[in-house]
Design a protein around this motif. Structure first.
Motif, PDB file in Angstrom:
ATOM      1  N   UNK A  99       0.820  -1.215   0.000  1.00 19.96           N
ATOM      2  CA  UNK A  99       0.000   0.000   0.000  1.00 19.96           C
ATOM      3  C   UNK A  99       0.854   1.266   0.000  1.00 19.96           C
ATOM      4  N   UNK A 100       1.900   1.293   0.825  1.00 21.85           N
ATOM      5  CA  UNK A 100       2.603   2.578   1.005  1.00 21.85           C
ATOM      6  C   UNK A 100       3.985   2.656   0.351  1.00 21.85           C
ATOM      7  N   UNK A 101       4.475   1.558  -0.184  1.00 23.86           N
ATOM      8  CA  UNK A 101       5.815   1.616  -0.809  1.00 23.86           C
ATOM      9  C   UNK A 101       5.758   1.262  -2.300  1.00 23.86           C
ATOM     10  N   UNK A 102       5.185   0.082  -2.592  1.00 28.37           N
ATOM     11  CA  UNK A 102       5.222  -0.423  -3.975  1.00 28.37           C
ATOM     12  C   UNK A 102       4.639   0.554  -5.006  1.00 28.37           C
ATOM     13  N   UNK A 103       3.495   1.214  -4.735  1.00 30.38           N
ATOM     14  CA  UNK A 103       2.941   2.089  -5.794  1.00 30.38           C
ATOM     15  C   UNK A 103       3.821   3.309  -6.114  1.00 30.38           C
ATOM     16  N   UNK A 104       4.766   3.655  -5.235  1.00 29.97           N
ATOM     17  CA  UNK A 104       5.528   4.902  -5.432  1.00 29.97           C
ATOM     18  C   UNK A 104       6.989   4.643  -5.772  1.00 29.97           C
ATOM     19  N   UNK A 105       7.300   3.395  -6.151  1.00 26.86           N
ATOM     20  CA  UNK A 105       8.682   3.035  -6.386  1.00 26.86           C
ATOM     21  C   UNK A 105       9.294   3.812  -7.555  1.00 26.86           C
ATOM     22  N   UNK A 106       8.434   4.147  -8.545  1.00 29.23           N
ATOM     23  CA  UNK A 106       8.985   4.808  -9.739  1.00 29.23           C
ATOM     24  C   UNK A 106       9.099   6.323  -9.589  1.00 29.23           C
ATOM     25  N   UNK A 107       8.535   6.866  -8.531  1.00 36.22           N
ATOM     26  CA  UNK A 107       8.601   8.317  -8.343  1.00 36.22           C
ATOM     27  C   UNK A 107      10.018   8.732  -7.956  1.00 36.22           C
TER      28      UNK A 107
ATOM     29  N   UNK B 288       4.543   8.494  -0.062  1.00 36.55           N
ATOM     30  CA  UNK B 288       4.414   7.415   0.926  1.00 36.55           C
ATOM     31  C   UNK B 288       4.060   7.976   2.301  1.00 36.55           C
ATOM     32  N   UNK B 289       4.514   9.215   2.568  1.00 37.49           N
ATOM     33  CA  UNK B 289       4.146   9.874   3.836  1.00 37.49           C
ATOM     34  C   UNK B 289       2.628  10.091   3.895  1.00 37.49           C
ATOM     35  N   UNK B 290       2.074  10.594   2.788  1.00 39.61           N
ATOM     36  CA  UNK B 290       0.625  10.855   2.738  1.00 39.61           C
ATOM     37  C   UNK B 290      -0.139   9.527   2.819  1.00 39.61           C
ATOM     38  N   UNK B 291       0.333   8.522   2.050  1.00 39.60           N
ATOM     39  CA  UNK B 291      -0.356   7.223   2.050  1.00 39.60           C
ATOM     40  C   UNK B 291      -0.330   6.586   3.438  1.00 39.60           C
ATOM     41  N   UNK B 292       0.840   6.674   4.108  1.00 41.27           N
ATOM     42  CA  UNK B 292       0.923   6.035   5.430  1.00 41.27           C
ATOM     43  C   UNK B 292       0.088   6.798   6.459  1.00 41.27           C
ATOM     44  N   UNK B 293      -0.023   8.124   6.276  1.00 41.89           N
ATOM     45  CA  UNK B 293      -0.903   8.903   7.165  1.00 41.89           C
ATOM     46  C   UNK B 293      -2.353   8.453   6.964  1.00 41.89           C
ATOM     47  N   UNK B 294      -2.701   8.223   5.691  1.00 42.61           N
ATOM     48  CA  UNK B 294      -4.040   7.719   5.373  1.00 42.61           C
ATOM     49  C   UNK B 294      -4.307   6.396   6.063  1.00 42.61           C
ATOM     50  N   UNK B 295      -3.341   5.484   5.968  1.00 41.66           N
ATOM     51  CA  UNK B 295      -3.488   4.158   6.600  1.00 41.66           C
ATOM     52  C   UNK B 295      -3.633   4.314   8.117  1.00 41.66           C
ATOM     53  N   UNK B 296      -2.816   5.223   8.707  1.00 47.57           N
ATOM     54  CA  UNK B 296      -2.867   5.425  10.159  1.00 47.57           C
ATOM     55  C   UNK B 296      -4.245   5.936  10.587  1.00 47.57           C
ATOM     56  N   UNK B 297      -4.818   6.862   9.809  1.00 45.23           N
ATOM     57  CA  UNK B 297      -6.137   7.410  10.162  1.00 45.23           C
ATOM     58  C   UNK B 297      -7.225   6.346  10.031  1.00 45.23           C
ATOM     59  N   UNK B 298      -7.129   5.537   8.975  1.00 45.26           N
ATOM     60  CA  UNK B 298      -8.119   4.462   8.787  1.00 45.26           C
ATOM     61  C   UNK B 298      -8.040   3.486   9.972  1.00 45.26           C
ATOM     62  N   UNK B 299      -6.815   3.108  10.321  1.00 42.54           N
ATOM     63  CA  UNK B 299      -6.636   2.135  11.412  1.00 42.54           C
ATOM     64  C   UNK B 299      -7.153   2.698  12.748  1.00 42.54           C
ATOM     65  N   UNK B 300      -6.921   3.997  12.985  1.00 42.36           N
ATOM     66  CA  UNK B 300      -7.378   4.607  14.243  1.00 42.36           C
ATOM     67  C   UNK B 300      -8.877   4.380  14.456  1.00 42.36           C
ATOM     68  N   UNK B 301      -9.662   4.690  13.411  1.00 44.86           N
ATOM     69  CA  UNK B 301     -11.118   4.520  13.528  1.00 44.86           C
ATOM     70  C   UNK B 301     -11.494   3.050  13.665  1.00 44.86           C
TER      71      UNK B 301
ATOM     72  N   UNK C 242     -11.393   7.644   9.265  1.00 42.55           N
ATOM     73  CA  UNK C 242     -11.135   6.574   8.301  1.00 42.55           C
ATOM     74  C   UNK C 242     -11.423   7.051   6.883  1.00 42.55           C
ATOM     75  N   UNK C 243     -12.529   7.776   6.704  1.00 39.40           N
ATOM     76  CA  UNK C 243     -12.861   8.281   5.369  1.00 39.40           C
ATOM     77  C   UNK C 243     -11.830   9.291   4.896  1.00 39.40           C
ATOM     78  N   UNK C 244     -11.403  10.090   5.843  1.00 39.38           N
ATOM     79  CA  UNK C 244     -10.352  11.067   5.540  1.00 39.38           C
ATOM     80  C   UNK C 244      -9.087  10.339   5.096  1.00 39.38           C
ATOM     81  N   UNK C 245      -8.776   9.291   5.832  1.00 45.47           N
ATOM     82  CA  UNK C 245      -7.602   8.478   5.512  1.00 45.47           C
ATOM     83  C   UNK C 245      -7.720   7.866   4.132  1.00 45.47           C
ATOM     84  N   UNK C 246      -8.959   7.393   3.805  1.00 42.21           N
ATOM     85  CA  UNK C 246      -9.176   6.796   2.485  1.00 42.21           C
ATOM     86  C   UNK C 246      -8.929   7.808   1.377  1.00 42.21           C
ATOM     87  N   UNK C 247      -9.401   9.056   1.604  1.00 39.36           N
ATOM     88  CA  UNK C 247      -9.193  10.104   0.592  1.00 39.36           C
ATOM     89  C   UNK C 247      -7.693  10.375   0.437  1.00 39.36           C
ATOM     90  N   UNK C 248      -6.981  10.453   1.581  1.00 38.46           N
ATOM     91  CA  UNK C 248      -5.527  10.675   1.550  1.00 38.46           C
ATOM     92  C   UNK C 248      -4.826   9.574   0.764  1.00 38.46           C
TER      93      UNK C 248
END
Lengths: 283, 306
Positions: A79-87, A96-109, B275-281
């Motif tokens: 999710x957070x490394x493979x898609x950005x390998x070519x950048x 990857x910072x933004x993607x991992x922040x996204x994952x962290x927020x999803x996991x929190x909820x 979580x939705x915010x995270x999905x958008x990110x």
């Protein structure tokens, strides 16, 4: 005062464990993984849920859950490394910072939904022993020893095994490592797997010592990131020492000021350190 | 700026200005106000974001500073305009200090330090209970009408958009592009990179402070968590990045999309808004990766055809 020092030592041990994993991920892949702390919280929740079924000790559970965390690490890599390998390097770090922040927020909820707002505590009773007139909590001492052993084993893995050497080669020079037949994708996946295992062990140990909130993942990551920046990226010794220092600072700040002001003191010191070093040791 | 971009930018800004005057009360009034405040935050965020390539996770620090300076001034008995002037001066000083502290940092380190600063301010304002009301927050009486507040916010958005355009077209805008490309090379050709960074970051900080002032003037409440909010920082970051259009049209379109999405998330998915915010990110980041790969494939196809 000595008791505060000992308490700082135990807390520092857990922070060191957490930071070592993050340092590994950044050193090898250049990824600032903001979901690292969430992996620690996930481990704590899994341990708490497992305790209901069978009373495993923290260390037994760490060994049993290793394949699960390796799997989580692989998944995270997809999710957070493979898609950005070519950048480019800077664009890749940001993405990857933004993607991992996204994952962290999803996991929190998801954590709050799964286990509620209640802090995760997996404390088990363990005898306290006296050492030269000092009260040493047995569980904390064992966990500190386990943390040291885990960091030691990780260092041995990186230095003495072929996959470990591949990871170190990749951290030094990606192109040259590829020329020697090292698969960057596979190796970085392994590195994130190892980093996630370390985060998991840190989470299990942390929840055995202190209550851990389901939304504290990002907070843990931030502390670990600062430790990594202060201790140096890509090596294990620096973050381990910096983690211990942070544990002491937090412990003494709590002792000298109020408990709520510890974060202000810790983050202020860390930002000042960051600024003075102009972006850490390796830019 | 291309004519179609200018056309759509003017359309959006005019629509926001007119609707802020037409709808100042009720749900629509609050929604329009949120759009304008988020727009100000996103456009101001975009100034260093695009020109210096810096990712800030703590843009809301300036928002919170403005709000708290204004709130404390009002609670000490000042009326709206003196409090506004005082809070602009105080937040300018605060923003300058933060900017001076962070200007030397690069890429990931800058993001990290901004997040750290945000948490420091949150915790610090929580501990100053006698002045800031602690974690319970600060309540102030209504100082100006909702209509005036909406109009001031709309003019602030226009001013921020003008700053964005002027900055990017000035020599400082070009300097900042050079600084982003290579700081060392920029220094070699005589560009004062530190001054460029500070100027760029301050141009972004002041509108954010003002947005905080107007937000508090309209809602009458601020707390450390809502003022120095990570969600607000991420909203600005997302709005500035989610639509891959350069200039101020990108953040403006981003704000329309994100604020609408946020509204749906907060009302329909209670408990899962992070979580939705995270999905958008996650979606925005993955899109960036896919877009890069698509462009690379296209350019290789083109070179093969040639």
């Amino acid at each position: 005062m000595i008791q505060v020092f000992i308490s700082g030592l135990f807390l520092g041990g857990v922070y060191a464990l957490l930071a070592v994993g993050l340092s590994l991920a950044f050193g090898i892949m250049g990824v600032l993984n903001l979901a690292h702390g969430s992996m620690a919280v996930l481990a704590a929740i899994l341990y708490k849920k497992t305790l209901v079924l069978y009373p495993f000790s923290p260390w037994t559970f760490c060994v049993l859950a290793t394949p699960i965390f390796l799997g989580f690490g692989f998944l995270l890599h997809l999710i957070i490394v493979a898609p950005f390998r070519q950048l480019s390097l800077s664009a890749g770090v940001v993405a990857s910072l933004i993607a991992s922040l996204g994952v962290a927020l999803i996991l929190e909820d998801l954590f709050v939904w799964w286990q509620g707002w209640e802090p995760i505590s997996t404390y088990i009773t363990f005898p306290t022993f006296n050492l030269v007139g000092l009260k040493i909590p047995g569980l904390r001492a064992i966990l500190l020893g386990m943390a040291a052993v885990t960091i030691g084993l990780s260092t041995l893995f990186l230095k003495k095994t072929d996959p470990g050497r591949s990871m170190r080669a990749l951290a030094q020079d990606k192109e040259a490592a590829s020329l020697y037949g090292i698969n960057p994708g596979f190796t970085s996946m392994g590195a994130l797997g190892l980093a996630t295992i370390l985060a998991g062990v840190a989470g299990i140990f942390y929840s055995s010592l202190y209550p851990l909130g389901p939304r504290e993942g990002l907070d843990l990551t931030l502390k670990a990131l600062f430790i990594v920046v202060a201790g140096g990226m890509g090596n294990l010794r620096g973050p381990a020492v910096a983690g211990l220092v942070l544990g002491f600072i937090e412990s003494f700040a709590g002792f000298l000021f109020t408990y709520t002001s510890t974060d202000t003191v810790v983050y202020s010191l860390l930002v000042v350190y960051l600024v003075l070093k102009r972006g850490g040791r390796r830019q | 700026m291309k004519p179609w971009k200018m056309f759509f930018t003017i359309i959006i800004l005019t629509a926001l200005l007119l609707s802020s005057a037409a709808f100042s009360k009720g749900y629509v009034g609050i929604f329009i106000f949120s759009l304008i405040i988020n727009g100000t935050m996103a456009v101001s965020y975009d100034i260093p974001g695009r020109s210096l390539g810096l990712i800030s996770l703590g843009h809301a620090v300036f928002f919170g500073l403005g709000a708290y300076c204004f709130g404390i001034a009002i609670s000490k008995g000042l009326s709206f305009f003196p409090a506004l002037i005082l809070s602009v001066i105080l937040s300018f000083v605060g923003a300058l200090m933060v900017t001076l502290l962070l200007a030397g940092l690069k890429h990931g380190y800058y993001s990290l330090a901004t997040l750290g600063i945000l948490i420091i301010f949150q915790r610090f304002f929580e501990t100053l209970e006698s002045i800031t009301g602690g974690s319970a927050g600060l309540y102030i009486p209504e100082t100006i009408s909702k209509l005036h507040c909406n109009l001031l916010a709309a003019f602030l958005l226009l001013a921020t958009a003008a700053c964005h355009v002027l900055f990017s077209r000035s020599r400082w805008g070009l300097y900042s592009k050079e600084t982003e490309a290579s700081e060392e090379a920029a220094e070699t050709i005589g560009i004062p990179t530190q001054t460029v960074k500070i100027l760029c970051l301050m141009t972004a900080a002041i509108p954010a402070c003002m947005a905080g002032v107007l937000h508090l003037a309209r809602t009458s409440y601020v707390s450390p968590v809502s003022g120095f909010s990570l969600t607000l920082s991420i909203t600005a970051l997302l709005a500035s990045r989610v639509v891959p259009v350069s200039g101020i049209l990108g953040p403006l379109l981003g704000v329309l999309f994100i604020t609408a999405a946020e509204e749906v998330i907060w009302t329909k998915f209670e408990g899962f808004n992070h979580a939705w915010f995270g999905l958008i990110l996650l979606g925005a980041a993955l899109y960036q990766g896919m877009d890069f790969r698509r462009k690379k494939e296209l350019s290789s196809l083109r070179s093969q055809l040639e």
